[in-house]
Design a protein around this motif. Structure first.
Motif, PDB file in Angstrom:
ATOM      1  N   HIS A  68      27.513  35.892  70.125  1.00  0.00           N
ATOM      2  CA  HIS A  68      27.456  37.026  69.219  1.00  0.00           C
ATOM      3  C   HIS A  68      26.090  37.082  68.552  1.00  0.00           C
ATOM      4  CE1 HIS A  68      31.813  37.022  69.778  1.00  0.00           C
ATOM      5  NE2 HIS A  68      31.803  35.749  69.429  1.00  0.00           N
TER       6      HIS A  68
ATOM      7  N   LYS B  72      19.762  50.691  64.405  1.00  0.00           N
ATOM      8  CA  LYS B  72      20.545  49.521  64.828  1.00  0.00           C
ATOM      9  C   LYS B  72      21.884  49.960  65.405  1.00  0.00           C
ATOM     10  CE  LYS B  72      20.451  47.549  60.749  1.00  0.00           C
ATOM     11  NZ  LYS B  72      19.615  48.498  59.998  1.00  0.00           N
ATOM     12  N   THR B  73      22.562  50.863  64.699  1.00  0.00           N
ATOM     13  CA  THR B  73      23.867  51.341  65.156  1.00  0.00           C
ATOM     14  C   THR B  73      23.749  52.112  66.464  1.00  0.00           C
ATOM     15  OG1 THR B  73      24.633  51.477  62.867  1.00  0.00           O
ATOM     16  CG2 THR B  73      25.891  52.697  64.512  1.00  0.00           C
TER      17      THR B  73
ATOM     18  N   ILE C 233      23.253  49.744  69.483  1.00  0.00           N
ATOM     19  CA  ILE C 233      24.448  49.007  69.908  1.00  0.00           C
ATOM     20  C   ILE C 233      25.440  49.926  70.614  1.00  0.00           C
ATOM     21  CG2 ILE C 233      26.429  47.685  69.061  1.00  0.00           C
ATOM     22  CD1 ILE C 233      24.532  46.700  66.792  1.00  0.00           C
ATOM     23  N   SER C 234      25.657  51.118  70.073  1.00  0.00           N
ATOM     24  CA  SER C 234      26.597  52.041  70.713  1.00  0.00           C
ATOM     25  C   SER C 234      26.082  52.485  72.082  1.00  0.00           C
ATOM     26  CB  SER C 234      26.840  53.259  69.810  1.00  0.00           C
ATOM     27  OG  SER C 234      25.641  53.983  69.585  1.00  0.00           O
TER      28      SER C 234
ATOM     29  N   PHE D  92      34.428  50.187  72.956  1.00  0.00           N
ATOM     30  CA  PHE D  92      33.542  50.000  71.801  1.00  0.00           C
ATOM     31  C   PHE D  92      34.250  50.419  70.522  1.00  0.00           C
ATOM     32  CE2 PHE D  92      30.390  52.051  68.942  1.00  0.00           C
ATOM     33  CZ  PHE D  92      29.647  50.924  68.607  1.00  0.00           C
TER      34      PHE D  92
ATOM     35  N   ARG E 273      33.475  50.635  66.217  1.00  0.00           N
ATOM     36  CA  ARG E 273      32.522  50.517  65.101  1.00  0.00           C
ATOM     37  C   ARG E 273      33.310  50.361  63.810  1.00  0.00           C
ATOM     38  NH1 ARG E 273      30.213  54.026  61.309  1.00  0.00           N
ATOM     39  NH2 ARG E 273      28.050  53.550  60.726  1.00  0.00           N
TER      40      ARG E 273
ATOM     41  N   LEU F 260      30.952  46.609  66.786  1.00  0.00           N
ATOM     42  CA  LEU F 260      29.839  46.736  65.855  1.00  0.00           C
ATOM     43  C   LEU F 260      30.368  46.548  64.446  1.00  0.00           C
ATOM     44  CD1 LEU F 260      27.055  47.486  64.794  1.00  0.00           C
ATOM     45  CD2 LEU F 260      27.647  49.889  65.127  1.00  0.00           C
TER      46      LEU F 260
ATOM     47  N   ASP G 227      29.250  46.947  61.185  1.00  0.00           N
ATOM     48  CA  ASP G 227      28.125  47.606  60.540  1.00  0.00           C
ATOM     49  C   ASP G 227      28.052  47.223  59.062  1.00  0.00           C
ATOM     50  OD1 ASP G 227      25.902  49.150  60.655  1.00  0.00           O
ATOM     51  OD2 ASP G 227      26.933  51.071  60.825  1.00  0.00           O
TER      52      ASP G 227
ATOM     53  N   LEU H 127      28.458  42.418  67.449  1.00  0.00           N
ATOM     54  CA  LEU H 127      27.110  42.674  66.967  1.00  0.00           C
ATOM     55  C   LEU H 127      27.224  43.118  65.522  1.00  0.00           C
ATOM     56  CD1 LEU H 127      25.870  44.543  70.122  1.00  0.00           C
ATOM     57  CD2 LEU H 127      24.836  42.472  69.233  1.00  0.00           C
TER      58      LEU H 127
ATOM     59  N   THR I 178      25.462  43.985  61.853  1.00  0.00           N
ATOM     60  CA  THR I 178      24.207  44.381  61.228  1.00  0.00           C
ATOM     61  C   THR I 178      24.303  44.109  59.736  1.00  0.00           C
ATOM     62  OG1 THR I 178      24.838  46.669  60.711  1.00  0.00           O
ATOM     63  CG2 THR I 178      23.987  46.229  62.920  1.00  0.00           C
TER      64      THR I 178
END
Length: 358
Positions: free
Chosen positions: A58, A69-70, A73-74, A84, A86, A128, A130, A168, A170
């Motif tokens: 990870h 950043k978002t 990743i998407s 996926f 978020r 993600l 976030d 992932l 952030t």
């Protein structure tokens, strides 16, 4: 007893003959090509994300808001054809909001009431998290437990997560208000800590040009989930010689304050250093990086290239050193500079003999 050298040579030959090596290096180029349609620059960040993914680990990304950043990743999830999710971490987010919860509902055919588990957003291939440092420690811990165990427990029932499972996270820099910084022990669960920096002038010019028109790009999948799992298994078969392992150990063990043979600047500047997980991630990351570049053996160059993202969140700089502008990255640079890469120099150095004997 079988000859170790012969076994290593045979394993290397098997890997070299396998189409998986060629497939992974080609996949890297195709993934980068797909991402470049949407993301401008950030080649180093993309490479470290891919290494973390194929090493079955990870990644933690840190950067100020607005650096895509978002979006990065998407877009990566789309290029890999992965499910996926978020999760926007907020101060009121509860553990059940991410793991899932049990509900009681009536069975219309029998009239009986039954328990049913509603999966949370963690049940995706790529998650993600976030702004992970915006949510309280209890919810952070729930995510980190899922990362480590690859399962969640709800109502005493364990639920396995998807495979591959890649988190992932952030976070904004910890000096910003309204954050709950991840403790170092929890950061240790992440293979890499990746800094996302501001783009160059030309890159930002291209961002402004692209994002202010009606033009949109279509991302095509490059790999499937099953192919990624297969490549993750191939990564562990890559050869890491004893010399490369010894070199990785040398870097990590020199970060441990008070240990025999470590440099004076570490004792003066470091509060505490990296644990054994750092060595594991350096070797695994080196194997994945070698494959991404079409090689079948890890080199000390691979270890050096990954030293900062692996070690920067595992080295705590003391207050006096911080006040002088010292960072963990600068300490890692000093460690690389004072650690020989050649095997004969490393094994003959009196200081490293002390480190190896400790």
């Amino acid at each position: 007893m079988a000859d170790t050298g012969s076994n290593e040579a045979l394993t290397a030959q098997v890997i070299a003959d396998s189409s998986a090596v060629r497939k992974l290096s080609e996949a890297r180029e195709r993934i980068v090509g797909q991402l470049s349609q949407v993301i401008v620059g950030q080649t180093g960040v993309i490479e470290e994300l891919l290494i973390s993914l194929f090493a079955r680990s990870h990644c933690l990304l840190e950067g100020v808001p607005g650096l895509a950043k978002t979006l990065l990743i998407s877009t990566l999830a789309k290029s890999l054809n992965l499910s996926f999710s978020r999760i926007q971490f907020t101060p009121d987010l509860m553990p059940a909001d991410i793991t899932g919860t049990e509900i009681i509902e009536e069975n219309r055919s029998t009239g009986a009431r039954e328990r049913r588990f509603l999966e949370g957003p963690l049940f995706s291939n790529m998650v993600l998290a976030d702004e992970i440092n915006r949510t309280p420690p209890k919810t952070q811990a729930a995510l980190l437990e899922a990362m480590q165990e690859r399962q969640v427990t709800v109502g005493r029932v364990r639920h396995a997560l998807s495979d591959p499972f890649f988190v992932l996270a952030t976070q904004n820099p910890i000096e910003q208000e309204g954050t709950y910084p991840l403790p170092e022990a929890q950061q240790d669960r992440f293979m890499f800590k990746v800094f996302v920096n501001y783009p160059s002038f030309l890159e930002e010019f291209e961002v402004a040009r692209r994002t202010t028109t009606t033009q949109s790009e279509s991302i095509k999948p490059v790999l499937s989930a099953a192919e990624i799992v297969e490549l993750q298994q191939i990564v562990r078969t890559v050869i890491a010689s004893d010399h490369v392992v010894r070199y990785a150990l040398s870097l990590v063990r020199q970060t441990r304050v008070g240990s025999p043979g470590i440099p004076d600047f570490v004792n003066d500047m470091v509060g505490w250093g990296a644990g054994p997980r750092a060595v594991q991630f350096l070797i695994l990351g080196g194997k994945a990086r070698a494959l991404l570049y079409g090689r079948t053996q890890v080199s000390t160059d691979d270890i050096q290239a990954l030293a900062k993202p692996v070690l920067r969140h595992r080295i705590v700089v003391n207050f006096a050193a911080q006040s002088d502008g010292m960072t963990s990255d600068k300490i890692i640079e000093k460690l690389i500079a004072c650690t020989p890469t050649r095997e004969d120099e490393l094994t003959s150095d009196a200081r490293f003999k002390t480190i190896f004997a400790s």
